[in-house]
Motif scaffolding. Sequence first.
Motif, PDB file in Angstrom:
ATOM      1  N   LYS A 175       0.836  -1.210   0.000  1.00 13.74           N
ATOM      2  CA  LYS A 175       0.000   0.000   0.000  1.00 13.74           C
ATOM      3  C   LYS A 175       0.870   1.259   0.000  1.00 13.74           C
ATOM      4  O   LYS A 175       0.642   2.188  -0.780  1.00 13.74           O
ATOM      5  CB  LYS A 175      -0.916  -0.007   1.224  1.00 13.74           C
ATOM      6  CG  LYS A 175      -1.762   1.220   1.363  1.00 13.74           C
ATOM      7  CD  LYS A 175      -2.611   1.159   2.638  1.00 13.74           C
ATOM      8  CE  LYS A 175      -3.029   2.532   3.023  1.00 13.74           C
ATOM      9  NZ  LYS A 175      -2.708   2.890   4.395  1.00 13.74           N
ATOM     10  N   GLU A 176       1.878   1.289   0.855  1.00 12.51           N
ATOM     11  CA  GLU A 176       2.721   2.477   0.960  1.00 12.51           C
ATOM     12  C   GLU A 176       3.561   2.696  -0.290  1.00 12.51           C
ATOM     13  O   GLU A 176       3.770   3.837  -0.705  1.00 12.51           O
ATOM     14  CB  GLU A 176       3.601   2.398   2.208  1.00 12.51           C
ATOM     15  CG  GLU A 176       2.809   2.504   3.504  1.00 12.51           C
ATOM     16  CD  GLU A 176       1.926   3.735   3.579  1.00 12.51           C
ATOM     17  OE1 GLU A 176       2.433   4.856   3.327  1.00 12.51           O
ATOM     18  OE2 GLU A 176       0.715   3.593   3.881  1.00 12.51           O
ATOM     19  N   LEU A 177       4.049   1.626  -0.890  1.00  9.67           N
ATOM     20  CA  LEU A 177       4.788   1.775  -2.149  1.00  9.67           C
ATOM     21  C   LEU A 177       3.896   2.350  -3.239  1.00  9.67           C
ATOM     22  O   LEU A 177       4.339   3.201  -4.029  1.00  9.67           O
ATOM     23  CB  LEU A 177       5.381   0.439  -2.588  1.00  9.67           C
ATOM     24  CG  LEU A 177       6.647   0.012  -1.844  1.00  9.67           C
ATOM     25  CD1 LEU A 177       6.907  -1.477  -2.049  1.00  9.67           C
ATOM     26  CD2 LEU A 177       7.843   0.844  -2.295  1.00  9.67           C
ATOM     27  N   ALA A 178       2.648   1.915  -3.289  1.00  7.05           N
ATOM     28  CA  ALA A 178       1.711   2.450  -4.280  1.00  7.05           C
ATOM     29  C   ALA A 178       1.447   3.936  -4.027  1.00  7.05           C
ATOM     30  O   ALA A 178       1.373   4.731  -4.979  1.00  7.05           O
ATOM     31  CB  ALA A 178       0.407   1.655  -4.262  1.00  7.05           C
ATOM     32  N   VAL A 179       1.312   4.312  -2.772  1.00  6.12           N
ATOM     33  CA  VAL A 179       1.090   5.721  -2.421  1.00  6.12           C
ATOM     34  C   VAL A 179       2.294   6.567  -2.844  1.00  6.12           C
ATOM     35  O   VAL A 179       2.143   7.634  -3.441  1.00  6.12           O
ATOM     36  CB  VAL A 179       0.808   5.873  -0.905  1.00  6.12           C
ATOM     37  CG1 VAL A 179       0.900   7.322  -0.460  1.00  6.12           C
ATOM     38  CG2 VAL A 179      -0.554   5.289  -0.552  1.00  6.12           C
ATOM     39  N   VAL A 180       3.494   6.077  -2.536  1.00  6.95           N
ATOM     40  CA  VAL A 180       4.715   6.811  -2.891  1.00  6.95           C
ATOM     41  C   VAL A 180       4.846   6.900  -4.415  1.00  6.95           C
ATOM     42  O   VAL A 180       5.195   7.958  -4.946  1.00  6.95           O
ATOM     43  CB  VAL A 180       5.950   6.163  -2.235  1.00  6.95           C
ATOM     44  CG1 VAL A 180       7.241   6.720  -2.813  1.00  6.95           C
ATOM     45  CG2 VAL A 180       5.901   6.365  -0.720  1.00  6.95           C
ATOM     46  N   ALA A 181       4.568   5.819  -5.118  1.00  4.11           N
ATOM     47  CA  ALA A 181       4.641   5.840  -6.584  1.00  4.11           C
ATOM     48  C   ALA A 181       3.693   6.889  -7.146  1.00  4.11           C
ATOM     49  O   ALA A 181       4.051   7.632  -8.074  1.00  4.11           O
ATOM     50  CB  ALA A 181       4.306   4.462  -7.147  1.00  4.11           C
ATOM     51  N   ASP A 182       2.500   6.975  -6.597  1.00  2.00           N
ATOM     52  CA  ASP A 182       1.529   7.950  -7.078  1.00  2.00           C
ATOM     53  C   ASP A 182       1.926   9.375  -6.685  1.00  2.00           C
ATOM     54  O   ASP A 182       1.848  10.293  -7.490  1.00  2.00           O
ATOM     55  CB  ASP A 182       0.140   7.610  -6.530  1.00  2.00           C
ATOM     56  CG  ASP A 182      -0.920   8.527  -7.092  1.00  2.00           C
ATOM     57  OD1 ASP A 182      -1.029   8.625  -8.333  1.00  2.00           O
ATOM     58  OD2 ASP A 182      -1.641   9.173  -6.284  1.00  2.00           O
ATOM     59  N   ARG A 183       2.353   9.547  -5.450  1.00  2.00           N
ATOM     60  CA  ARG A 183       2.711  10.878  -4.941  1.00  2.00           C
ATOM     61  C   ARG A 183       3.889  11.474  -5.711  1.00  2.00           C
ATOM     62  O   ARG A 183       3.966  12.687  -5.888  1.00  2.00           O
ATOM     63  CB  ARG A 183       3.044  10.777  -3.453  1.00  2.00           C
ATOM     64  CG  ARG A 183       3.370  12.121  -2.808  1.00  2.00           C
ATOM     65  CD  ARG A 183       3.693  11.972  -1.341  1.00  2.00           C
ATOM     66  NE  ARG A 183       2.513  11.552  -0.614  1.00  2.00           N
ATOM     67  CZ  ARG A 183       2.533  10.747   0.452  1.00  2.00           C
ATOM     68  NH1 ARG A 183       3.669  10.260   0.909  1.00  2.00           N
ATOM     69  NH2 ARG A 183       1.410  10.421   1.063  1.00  2.00           N
ATOM     70  N   HIS A 184       4.800  10.621  -6.156  1.00  2.00           N
ATOM     71  CA  HIS A 184       6.015  11.092  -6.825  1.00  2.00           C
ATOM     72  C   HIS A 184       6.043  10.633  -8.289  1.00  2.00           C
ATOM     73  O   HIS A 184       7.083  10.276  -8.821  1.00  2.00           O
ATOM     74  CB  HIS A 184       7.250  10.604  -6.062  1.00  2.00           C
ATOM     75  CG  HIS A 184       7.264  11.056  -4.640  1.00  2.00           C
ATOM     76  ND1 HIS A 184       7.572  12.338  -4.257  1.00  2.00           N
ATOM     77  CD2 HIS A 184       6.955  10.381  -3.492  1.00  2.00           C
ATOM     78  CE1 HIS A 184       7.486  12.438  -2.940  1.00  2.00           C
ATOM     79  NE2 HIS A 184       7.110  11.266  -2.465  1.00  2.00           N
TER      80      HIS A 184
END
Length: 164
Positions: A20-29
């Motif tokens: 979940k956090e990797l997906a959030v970071v991928a989207d955020r950046h």
Amino acid sequence: MNGIQLVLSILHRGEQHMAKELAVVADRHRTDHEIHHVATDIAAWSREHVQRLAEASSRHGGAESDSPHNGLSAGLLRKPQAGLSEQGGPRSDPPLLLLDDLHDLHLAATHNSLHWEMLAQVAQAAKAADLLTLASSCHPRTLRQMHWTNTMIKTLSPQTLSSL
């Protein structure tokens, strides 16, 4: 819940969190192509780990949604420290935001790595070849997640922190 089920449950939640956090970071950046693409790719590893852990848990008499009992599990389940955003620190500066995100991902990967090691050790003790194979297959990917976050932190922190 026995020790094997406890570690499987902790790992299941940890890998879900990592995906979940990797997906959030991928989207955020998403404008930083390396961060976006690598985070997206390695999130798939954690999603695969979640599926494999669920299957292993059902074979070993548990369910991935089992809640561990109190005691030992309280320390094992402790989440990595909150990021700067949750501590009230600065998160509006994009390079600082990325550095903080990488910090949080690194701690989450380290948390998972420790539990993969615990699973391998209990699997050896219990002579559970399937769990040892699972840990031997998944743990190297978690180590690669840790290596990537560490490398990115080393690369980005000098310029980011020097410019504050």
